[in-house]
Design a protein around this motif. Structure first.
Motif, PDB file in Angstrom:
ATOM      1  N   ASP A 187       0.817  -1.221   0.000  1.00 52.35           N
ATOM      2  CA  ASP A 187       0.000   0.000   0.000  1.00 52.35           C
ATOM      3  C   ASP A 187       0.849   1.269   0.000  1.00 52.35           C
ATOM      4  OD1 ASP A 187      -2.525  -0.963  -0.280  1.00 52.35           O
ATOM      5  OD2 ASP A 187      -3.124  -0.717   1.813  1.00 52.35           O
ATOM      6  N   ASP A 188       2.092   1.159   0.465  1.00 50.27           N
ATOM      7  CA  ASP A 188       2.950   2.342   0.525  1.00 50.27           C
ATOM      8  C   ASP A 188       3.756   2.550  -0.752  1.00 50.27           C
ATOM      9  OD1 ASP A 188       1.983   2.628   3.041  1.00 50.27           O
ATOM     10  OD2 ASP A 188       3.776   1.886   4.064  1.00 50.27           O
ATOM     11  N   LEU A 189       3.709   1.619  -1.683  1.00 45.87           N
ATOM     12  CA  LEU A 189       4.424   1.804  -2.949  1.00 45.87           C
ATOM     13  C   LEU A 189       3.744   2.925  -3.741  1.00 45.87           C
ATOM     14  CD1 LEU A 189       5.089  -1.927  -3.969  1.00 45.87           C
ATOM     15  CD2 LEU A 189       6.705  -0.281  -3.023  1.00 45.87           C
ATOM     16  N   PRO A 190       4.484   3.577  -4.635  1.00 48.17           N
ATOM     17  CA  PRO A 190       3.903   4.692  -5.392  1.00 48.17           C
ATOM     18  C   PRO A 190       2.612   4.286  -6.111  1.00 48.17           C
ATOM     19  CG  PRO A 190       6.265   4.563  -5.781  1.00 48.17           C
ATOM     20  CD  PRO A 190       5.901   3.357  -4.970  1.00 48.17           C
ATOM     21  N   ALA A 191       1.718   5.270  -6.266  1.00 50.16           N
ATOM     22  CA  ALA A 191       0.419   4.987  -6.887  1.00 50.16           C
ATOM     23  C   ALA A 191       0.034   6.107  -7.846  1.00 50.16           C
ATOM     24  CB  ALA A 191      -0.646   4.812  -5.796  1.00 50.16           C
TER      25      ALA A 191
END
Lengths: 214, 247
Positions: A187-191
């Motif tokens: 969830d903390d990876l770039p989006a």
């Protein structure tokens, strides 16, 4: 890490089906938004900063943690609202795995993972590190669309490759940022999203005649 | 400015909803305006650089809540040495509950530096309609720096994860991959997907897309807010979310 191995993986001539996709460029050409070199440059810059960053981050993460492929696959799913783009990414992931199986010994990676996840797993199997996987992903994001621009708009291929050369430092920066998050929770990876790529892909999927699959 | 505001809606056990908590700090002022409706009434211009705002929304089992706002949120520059303005919205929607978030747009005035972080957790059997409109710059004005960071989870899994950056700090944001000539964008995330009309694309830069999980996204991009509203208002007003919707 072998530089030559990285070149083999990132080579546009790798028979992994990339030539069939315009990276979202074809619908924007049709919409009249991309007409000449400058707008191709802006397209590539925006794509690199958004879906390019996401692809690089997931390639890096999947390279660092190839056993967590399913989790990363879901991470790309929730970052890709367009069903047409999900389908295109999975088709390219499957094609990459097929080519890579003849090149390196791959772990099980699912039948049709998203392209960046497949790229990370393949990079890991090839003995490359997260940063190299991210560089290959970032470069692939722009080089595929750039070659589509030559074919769609009849642009000067020298000039288009000039764009790619000028974007190379940006690819390095994106890849370095992506490699830093390789150990982060999904969830903390770039989006970073690109709304016109999503909408364009949906419009494009309804066309009866098109040059590229996506 | 620092503000912490919170609204908690619970079922009254007779098919209605009561607000068991409604706590407001300026500028996030919440006012009950209907049986199931709360409005953000704003309190002063902003957010400005340095502002740190947090809104918590909790909708309990079987309750229904709609949140709107009376005016656009106008992100403004503020003093240059302060950190970016920040609005965090945390919402939870229980099973059998329904939340409709339908505020007026966020306008990123030239020179602003603003971040909106949205975290929504919908329990299995809950329903959600989550709308966000963004306008990049006031009329004939450059966009400020603005970033939105949204995570919507359903039944314990992430359903939608999206960040959008616009303005001088975002490479290529006004290029043909991201917003092009568009200065307004609106999105609606719906859980279950059936709260939106079936998947479609066009006319213009508009699409309704089924997400990989049990939800759907409608997105509209246009030169200004009017076509965005024309595309999204009807699908938001189409039917009130009914509690207990199934994905």
């Amino acid at each position: 890490m072998s530089l030559a191995t990285l070149l083999v993986l990132a080579d546009g001539r790798l028979p992994s089906g990339g030539h069939a996709h315009s990276g979202g460029l074809e619908p924007q050409v049709s919409a009249g938004r991309v007409r000449e070199l400058d707008s191709v440059a802006e397209f590539l810059r925006g794509k690199l900063a958004t879906t390019g960053l996401v692809a690089a981050a997931f390639a890096a993460a999947a390279c660092a943690r190839p056993g967590n492929g399913a989790e990363f696959d879901q991470g790309i799913d929730v970052r890709t609202p367009s069903p047409a783009l999900r389908k295109a990414s999975r088709a390219q992931g499957r094609a990459l795995l097929r080519a890579a199986r003849a090149m390196w010994t791959l772990p099980s990676a699912g039948r049709e993972p998203h392209q960046p996840v497949a790229l990370g797993i393949v990079a890991s199997a090839a003995g490359l590190g997260a940063l190299e996987a991210a560089v290959a992903a970032a470069h692939g994001t722009v080089s595929g669309a750039a070659s589509a621009a030559v074919r769609l708009l009849g642009l000067d291929p020298y000039a288009v490759h000039g764009l790619l050369a000028r974007l190379a430092p940006d690819c390095d920066r994106i890849a370095a940022a992506a490699a830093k998050t390789a150990g982060a929770p999904v969830d903390d990876l770039p989006a970073a999203g690109a709304p016109l790529l999503d909408i364009g892909a949906e419009l494009h999927a309804t066309w009866e005649v098109r040059l590229f699959a996506s | 400015m620092r503000a912490r505001s919170r609204v908690v809606a619970e079922s009254d056990g007779h098919g209605g909803t009561r607000l068991t908590e409604l706590r407001s700090e300026s500028p996030l002022l919440l006012r009950r305006t209907g049986a199931r409706t709360v409005h953000l009434v704003g309190g002063g211009a902003g957010p400005l650089r340095g502002d740190d705002l947090r809104l918590e929304i909790e909708v309990g089992p079987g309750a229904t809540l709609e949140i709107r706002s009376v005016a656009a949120q106008l992100a403004l520059p503020g003093r240059a040495h302060l950190p970016p303005s920040r609005l965090e919205i945390h919402a939870t929607v229980a099973g059998g509950a329904s939340l409709r978030w339908l505020p007026e747009p966020l306008i990123a005035a030239a020179g602003c530096d603003h971040l909106t972080v949205t975290r929504v957790e919908v329990a299995e059997g809950g329903s959600l309609l989550w709308r966000d409109d963004l306008v990049c710059g006031r009329h004939d004005e450059d966009s400020g720096t603005v970033r939105t960071d949204t995570t919507i989870r359903y039944a314990g899994s992430t359903l939608y994860r999206h960040e959008l950056s616009a303005g001088p700090a975002a490479p290529g944001w006004s290029g043909p991959a991201v917003l092009g000539e568009g200065r307004a964008i609106g999105t609606v995330v719906a859980v279950p997907a059936s709260l939106l009309p079936p998947a479609t694309s066009g006319p213009a830069d508009f699409a309704i897309m089924p997400l990989a999980g049990p939800g759907a996204l409608a997105t509209a991009v246009a030169a200004d807010l009017r076509p965005v509203r024309a595309a999204l208002d009807p699908i938001c007003d189409r039917q009130p979310a009914t509690a207990g919707g199934r994905p």
